[in-house]
Design a protein around this motif. Sequence first.
Motif, PDB file in Angstrom:
ATOM      1  N   ALA A  60       0.833  -1.200   0.000  1.00 41.29           N
ATOM      2  CA  ALA A  60       0.000   0.000   0.000  1.00 41.29           C
ATOM      3  C   ALA A  60       0.864   1.244   0.000  1.00 41.29           C
ATOM      4  O   ALA A  60       1.985   1.245   0.525  1.00 41.29           O
ATOM      5  N   HIS A  61       0.312   2.312  -0.579  1.00 42.87           N
ATOM      6  CA  HIS A  61       1.001   3.602  -0.579  1.00 42.87           C
ATOM      7  C   HIS A  61       0.114   4.649   0.066  1.00 42.87           C
ATOM      8  O   HIS A  61      -1.087   4.724  -0.218  1.00 42.87           O
ATOM      9  N   SER A  62       0.683   5.455   0.947  1.00 40.16           N
ATOM     10  CA  SER A  62       0.026   6.595   1.549  1.00 40.16           C
ATOM     11  C   SER A  62      -1.305   6.186   2.205  1.00 40.16           C
ATOM     12  O   SER A  62      -1.324   5.291   3.048  1.00 40.16           O
ATOM     13  N   MET A  63      -2.433   6.798   1.818  1.00 41.55           N
ATOM     14  CA  MET A  63      -3.713   6.478   2.433  1.00 41.55           C
ATOM     15  C   MET A  63      -4.075   5.011   2.273  1.00 41.55           C
ATOM     16  O   MET A  63      -4.845   4.456   3.077  1.00 41.55           O
ATOM     17  N   GLY A  64      -3.519   4.343   1.254  1.00 44.69           N
ATOM     18  CA  GLY A  64      -3.791   2.932   1.080  1.00 44.69           C
ATOM     19  C   GLY A  64      -3.435   2.131   2.314  1.00 44.69           C
ATOM     20  O   GLY A  64      -4.092   1.129   2.640  1.00 44.69           O
ATOM     21  N   GLY A  65      -2.378   2.558   3.036  1.00 44.11           N
ATOM     22  CA  GLY A  65      -2.007   1.879   4.266  1.00 44.11           C
ATOM     23  C   GLY A  65      -3.081   1.996   5.330  1.00 44.11           C
ATOM     24  O   GLY A  65      -3.334   1.046   6.080  1.00 44.11           O
ATOM     25  N   ASP A  66      -3.750   3.146   5.409  1.00 46.12           N
ATOM     26  CA  ASP A  66      -4.836   3.315   6.372  1.00 46.12           C
ATOM     27  C   ASP A  66      -6.036   2.442   6.010  1.00 46.12           C
ATOM     28  O   ASP A  66      -6.733   1.943   6.895  1.00 46.12           O
ATOM     29  N   VAL A  67      -6.261   2.265   4.708  1.00 44.64           N
ATOM     30  CA  VAL A  67      -7.346   1.385   4.270  1.00 44.64           C
ATOM     31  C   VAL A  67      -7.040  -0.055   4.684  1.00 44.64           C
ATOM     32  O   VAL A  67      -7.910  -0.774   5.194  1.00 44.64           O
ATOM     33  N   SER A  89       5.064   5.019   3.011  1.00 42.03           N
ATOM     34  CA  SER A  89       4.685   6.412   3.279  1.00 42.03           C
ATOM     35  C   SER A  89       3.231   6.535   3.729  1.00 42.03           C
ATOM     36  O   SER A  89       2.505   7.412   3.274  1.00 42.03           O
ATOM     37  N   SER A  90       2.806   5.679   4.637  1.00 46.55           N
ATOM     38  CA  SER A  90       1.405   5.672   5.091  1.00 46.55           C
ATOM     39  C   SER A  90       1.268   6.332   6.458  1.00 46.55           C
ATOM     40  O   SER A  90       2.006   5.996   7.387  1.00 46.55           O
ATOM     41  N   PRO A  91       0.307   7.256   6.615  1.00 47.02           N
ATOM     42  CA  PRO A  91       0.119   7.948   7.903  1.00 47.02           C
ATOM     43  C   PRO A  91      -0.723   7.124   8.875  1.00 47.02           C
ATOM     44  O   PRO A  91      -1.886   7.437   9.139  1.00 47.02           O
TER      45      PRO A  91
END
Length: 334
Positions: free
Chosen positions: A124-131, A153-155
Amino acid sequence: LALALVIAPAPHAALADGPVATPPPRPPDVVLRHVDAPQIAVDPHSRKPELVILVGGFGSKANSTWFGPLETRLKAGGYDVLRFGEDDTFPYKTYGDVGTNARNLRDEIRSLSGKYPGGIHIVAHSMGGDVVDAALADGLSADDGVKTYVAMSSPHSGSSIAQIAEVTLALAGDARPDMATLLGHGLDGAAARDLARATAPPAPDGIVRLDLREATDVTVGRGDMRDGSVPTVTLFDPSELDGHDAIGHDPAALDLVDRLITQRRVPTDDRSLALRAAAAIQNDGVDRIRDRVLLCLLIAACGAALGLRANRLIRRTVEPLWHRVERSWAWPRI
């Protein structure tokens, strides 16, 4: 293999009369030293089918070229690759709420797990990690065939940029639409709201996890990505000014993702001590600058929100009065 053979002398044999009895043979004393076994090349087509699911970030599209370098590498290694959102049955609305997207991701993986006995991997990248985090919190697990999960790079702990947007939009009051226009597309949506409130989940049991980030990432800071239960590798590519998107074609990042999926364990960081130290120093410097910029942005955004709110209030109060005065001053028609 080195062999050290030590044979002890028999001094009593010289004193004996007649033929000397030969002692029974015994194994020699040996010293074994480790020798690396040769690596055996494995035909990727001979293993059980494995799938890698790619989950894009905020505002991304399924047909984006961002995952292109990684996708090419994975397919060359014999993996099937799927981008979340390609199948309309399980849509991915990258400006929509994280919870709905997470359930769609969970359901899609469960629908595919039977076809991939070798396992399913998530990148996952960026917001994908939160998903993905939300999908794991909503029941997705190793029992569904998930073997590895890499976030780039996921917050995990919430996006500071989304938090600034949430504060200033609330401060704008009834001028919220004007403030949303000023901030930009999507920052008044459900995805930005969920990113502002995200918290790092516990590490999933039975799934190998790894977080990757670039030292020059100004979009997602070290504090945003903090997840103490997961190993994190900070990379440094001096040719890139903003590492948030650049991580997608950083050879070091691609290599770590590939090795983790193949080995199903967190790979060793083979970089030199000097390079790792340079990444840490650069990361500290970028984070300090980023914190100051965000503080200035917060002050400016709050000022803009109050200004827009005051403008609405003035217009709502003054315009009716002005229209009455204008009518009272109107010249009579002849």
